[in-house]
Write a protein that holds these residues in place. Sequence first.
Motif, short mmCIF file in Angstrom:
data_model
loop_
_atom_site.label_atom_id
_atom_site.label_comp_id
_atom_site.label_asym_id
_atom_site.label_seq_id
_atom_site.Cartn_x
_atom_site.Cartn_y
_atom_site.Cartn_z
N SER A 34 1.55 -8.93 -33.72
CA SER A 34 2.78 -8.52 -34.37
C SER A 34 3.74 -7.83 -33.42
O SER A 34 4.92 -7.66 -33.74
N GLY A 35 3.25 -7.38 -32.28
CA GLY A 35 4.13 -6.72 -31.31
C GLY A 35 4.13 -5.21 -31.42
O GLY A 35 4.87 -4.55 -30.71
N ASN A 87 4.70 -9.14 -27.42
CA ASN A 87 4.95 -10.24 -28.34
C ASN A 87 6.17 -10.05 -29.22
O ASN A 87 6.50 -10.93 -29.99
N SER A 88 6.87 -8.95 -29.11
CA SER A 88 8.03 -8.77 -29.98
C SER A 88 9.33 -8.80 -29.22
O SER A 88 10.36 -8.45 -29.77
N VAL A 139 -11.22 -6.88 -27.92
CA VAL A 139 -10.51 -6.14 -28.97
C VAL A 139 -11.19 -6.42 -30.31
O VAL A 139 -11.97 -7.36 -30.45
N ASN A 140 -10.86 -5.60 -31.31
CA ASN A 140 -11.32 -5.88 -32.67
C ASN A 140 -10.18 -6.57 -33.42
O ASN A 140 -9.10 -6.78 -32.89
N ASN A 141 -10.41 -6.91 -34.69
CA ASN A 141 -9.42 -7.65 -35.47
C ASN A 141 -8.14 -6.85 -35.70
O ASN A 141 -7.05 -7.41 -35.73
N VAL A 142 -8.28 -5.55 -35.89
CA VAL A 142 -7.09 -4.71 -36.12
C VAL A 142 -6.19 -4.71 -34.88
O VAL A 142 -4.98 -4.91 -34.97
N ASP A 169 -2.26 -15.25 -34.19
CA ASP A 169 -3.61 -14.73 -33.92
C ASP A 169 -4.58 -15.88 -33.58
O ASP A 169 -5.77 -15.76 -33.81
N LEU A 170 -4.07 -16.93 -33.01
CA LEU A 170 -4.89 -18.08 -32.63
C LEU A 170 -5.95 -17.63 -31.63
O LEU A 170 -5.65 -17.03 -30.60
#
Length: 183
Positions: A119-120, A154-155, A109-112, A180-181
Amino acid sequence: MAKANPLQEQLLKAGLVKKSQVSQAAREQVKARHGKAPAAPSESQREAERLRAEKAERDRALEAERKAKAHAQELQAQVRQIIEAHKVKREGESEYRFNDGTLIRTMLVNNVLRRQLASGSLVIVRHGDGFELLPRAAAEKVRERDASVIVLDNSQPGSEPSTGNAEDDAYYAQFQVPDDLVW
């Protein structure tokens, strides 16, 4: 009286019976001939009726099973269609690791996309032999149909892993772990 039996006619002429008695006897004979009186069912009839009832019950059970299987297949088709229509294009060179049952899987994946996963707002779902990213709204539609397809969300409320020890959980709750670890 249309056609009386010769004995009945002789008894009527001799005055030994009345016309009403003759007609009553004729009605009883007609009833007996047409089988309007309830006859006790024979053993073979009872057995045949029991077999018909068992067959009808088996047929109902098979039909219910067939309908349930068709409904499950329809839901799976809807899930596949939702995933195909809403999947987010994966791009990037950064590895994102997530749990798939007892296995740890990796997705590039990329950072976005990483921030959206953390964030979910994006959810990872199983699709065929691989995995896809879905926006939250599409993931909710998938969850309604088959929640087992969702691998990482994740949410979710209460998605924090628990150690099973409430005292330890309360102690470690004061330390913030970044979502974002990177491993």
